[in-house]
Design a protein around this motif. Structure first.
Motif, short mmCIF file in Angstrom:
data_model
loop_
_atom_site.label_atom_id
_atom_site.label_comp_id
_atom_site.label_asym_id
_atom_site.label_seq_id
_atom_site.Cartn_x
_atom_site.Cartn_y
_atom_site.Cartn_z
N GLN A 4 0.82 -1.22 0.00
CA GLN A 4 0.00 0.00 0.00
C GLN A 4 0.85 1.27 0.00
N ASN A 5 2.07 1.15 0.51
CA ASN A 5 2.96 2.32 0.56
C ASN A 5 3.99 2.31 -0.57
N MET A 6 3.77 1.46 -1.57
CA MET A 6 4.73 1.38 -2.68
C MET A 6 4.10 1.93 -3.95
N THR A 7 4.94 2.45 -4.83
CA THR A 7 4.44 3.00 -6.09
C THR A 7 4.23 1.86 -7.09
N ALA A 8 3.45 2.16 -8.14
CA ALA A 8 3.19 1.17 -9.18
C ALA A 8 4.50 0.69 -9.81
N GLU A 9 5.44 1.61 -9.93
CA GLU A 9 6.76 1.27 -10.51
C GLU A 9 7.50 0.27 -9.62
N GLU A 10 7.44 0.53 -8.30
CA GLU A 10 8.12 -0.36 -7.34
C GLU A 10 7.46 -1.75 -7.31
N LEU A 11 6.17 -1.77 -7.58
CA LEU A 11 5.43 -3.04 -7.49
C LEU A 11 5.48 -3.84 -8.79
N LYS A 12 6.09 -3.29 -9.81
CA LYS A 12 6.13 -3.96 -11.11
C LYS A 12 6.84 -5.31 -10.98
N GLY A 13 6.15 -6.35 -11.42
CA GLY A 13 6.75 -7.69 -11.38
C GLY A 13 6.74 -8.35 -10.01
N MET A 14 6.19 -7.65 -9.00
CA MET A 14 6.16 -8.23 -7.66
C MET A 14 4.83 -8.98 -7.45
N ILE A 15 4.86 -9.95 -6.51
CA ILE A 15 3.63 -10.67 -6.15
C ILE A 15 3.15 -10.09 -4.82
N VAL A 16 1.98 -9.47 -4.85
CA VAL A 16 1.43 -8.92 -3.60
C VAL A 16 0.64 -10.02 -2.90
N THR A 17 1.02 -10.34 -1.68
CA THR A 17 0.40 -11.47 -0.97
C THR A 17 -0.37 -10.99 0.26
N GLY A 18 -1.31 -11.82 0.67
CA GLY A 18 -2.08 -11.53 1.87
C GLY A 18 -3.57 -11.44 1.56
N ILE A 19 -4.31 -10.95 2.53
CA ILE A 19 -5.77 -10.86 2.39
C ILE A 19 -6.13 -9.45 1.92
N PHE A 20 -6.73 -9.36 0.73
CA PHE A 20 -7.06 -8.08 0.13
C PHE A 20 -8.41 -7.57 0.63
N LYS A 21 -9.31 -8.50 0.93
CA LYS A 21 -10.66 -8.11 1.32
C LYS A 21 -11.22 -9.21 2.21
N ASP A 22 -11.85 -8.83 3.30
CA ASP A 22 -12.49 -9.80 4.20
C ASP A 22 -13.63 -9.07 4.90
N VAL A 23 -14.82 -9.12 4.31
CA VAL A 23 -15.97 -8.41 4.87
C VAL A 23 -17.18 -9.36 4.95
N GLU A 24 -18.14 -8.96 5.75
CA GLU A 24 -19.37 -9.76 5.86
C GLU A 24 -20.50 -9.10 5.09
N GLU A 25 -21.14 -9.88 4.25
CA GLU A 25 -22.30 -9.39 3.50
C GLU A 25 -23.30 -10.54 3.39
N PRO A 26 -24.57 -10.26 3.07
CA PRO A 26 -25.56 -11.35 2.97
C PRO A 26 -25.09 -12.44 1.99
N GLU A 27 -25.26 -13.69 2.43
CA GLU A 27 -24.81 -14.82 1.61
C GLU A 27 -25.97 -15.29 0.73
N TYR A 28 -25.65 -15.74 -0.46
CA TYR A 28 -26.68 -16.00 -1.48
C TYR A 28 -27.70 -17.07 -1.09
N THR A 29 -27.25 -18.22 -0.56
CA THR A 29 -28.22 -19.28 -0.26
C THR A 29 -29.14 -18.88 0.90
N GLU A 30 -28.62 -18.04 1.80
CA GLU A 30 -29.48 -17.55 2.90
C GLU A 30 -30.54 -16.59 2.35
#
Lengths: 66, 273
Positions: free
Chosen positions: B234-260
């Motif tokens: 998040q603190n790196m520029t697009a240039e610095e991130l070029k060719g890098m693999i960004v790892t970890g959890i990008f999104k983890d939120v609760e929302e209504p689930e479809y079958t429910e």
């Protein structure tokens, strides 16, 4: 008392060398495309080889000791 | 005789598997077994669905109720299974081509519905089974049998694609970071709603050889040296991130689930499940 022992299944080993390369204590070696435990006493039982082996050819097994 | 974990979770009579030496699909499949045991999913309540491709061969080895479906359609079959019995844990195992090219439409709509399925993408950035054609995740400029002068397409970022399409859990891990892969898989399996994990896998046979990336060990070492945790990125520029693999959890939120939500419709219409 239960202990862990390094075990291999060489017929499943494809010789990729990942286990040997990422072993922190250089316990393993690839000889003729198969894994060999060359220095068992140095093994710290970290399980990196088991986690990384794509072919399930090496693992830590619980062994019973009296 | 394999390890106890492999004996419990895999059909050992079908092993050793068909994947090439050094292919990380094997270690990712083992990681999934470990995560399933750590979370405590029961065999009778767990269904694993795959599509077509190297990755999708996994269901032949996993000792669960499994279904090997048509190309790109694993999520469509999984949606049917989940709607028929929402109590099941439905896991989709797929590859980058299967999920983002042939099944790209199914992916965005499963994300949008937030249906309770865990989707694990073994992303080796190439079509391995058919001989190394470039896929929607092949980095721009890289080579494939169908890109002998280099790929001019931009590559998909699967977790970002999934997150923006509405998935409520989106993450990326690597084959090198296999311990992290297990813990993120555990979180995804426990997540209510649609979860996607993009596991950066390695294909030494086709992607590696054609792009002169070296052997499996070199490819994993490259992953180790070129991975950046998402918080740091998040603190790196697009240039610095070029060719890098960004790892970890990008999104983890609760929302209504479809079958429910669907169950509410059934009740509104006066029906019973």
């Amino acid at each position: 008392m239960s202990m862990k022992k390094l075990v291999t299944e060489v017929t499943w080993c494809k010789g990729c060398g990942i286990c040997a390369a990422f072993c922190p204590r250089h316990v393993l070696e690839i000889v003729n495309d198969k894994v060999v435990i060359k220095d068992e006493v140095s093994c710290i039982k970290c399980g990196q080889c088991e986690l990384r082996c794509p072919d399930y050819a090496i693992w830590l097994q619980e062994v019973d000791h009296e | 005789m394999p390890s106890e974990l492999v004996k419990r979770e895999m059909r050992t009579e079908n092993l050793p598997h068909i994947w090439c030496p050094g292919c990380s699909h094997g270690s990712v499949m083992r990681a999934l077994c470990q995560a399933i045991e750590n979370v405590g999913l029961e065999r009778k309540n767990t269904v694993i669905v795959s599509g077509i491709g190297c990755s999708s061969r996994a269901v032949g080895y996993l000792n669960f109720d499994t279904i090997h479906t048509t190309h790109g359609r694993a999520l469509a079959f999984a949606t049917g299974i989940k709607l028929a019995n929402p109590d099941l844990h439905v896991i989709v195992l797929t590859g980058d081509g299967d999920i983002s090219a042939i099944g790209g439409n199914h992916l965005i709509h499963a994300c949008r519905r937030n249906i309770g399925i865990t989707c694990i993408v073994m992303n080796n950035t190439i079509y391995g089974m058919t001989g190394g054609q470039y896929s929607p995740t092949t980095p721009t400029g890289d080579f494939g049998t169908t890109a002998p002068y280099g790929n001019i397409d931009k590559d998909f970022d699967i977790p970002l694609l999934a997150a923006s399409a509405g998935a409520t859990f989106a993450a990326r891990t690597t084959a090198y970071g296999i311990a992290q892969t297990i813990t993120v898989m555990e979180k995804a399996l426990k997540h209510k709603g649609f979860s996607v994990i993009d596991v950066a896998s390695i294909c030494p046979s086709y992607y590696g050889r054609r792009n002169k990336k070296g052997d499996a060990v070199k490819m994993l070492q490259w992953q180790k040296e070129n991975s950046v945790p998402v918080k740091m990125a998040q603190n790196m520029t697009a240039e610095e991130l070029k060719g890098m693999i960004v790892t970890g959890i990008f999104k983890d939120v609760e929302e209504p689930e479809y079958t429910e939500e669907y169950q509410k419709i059934i009740e509104k219409a006066g029906g019973k499940r």
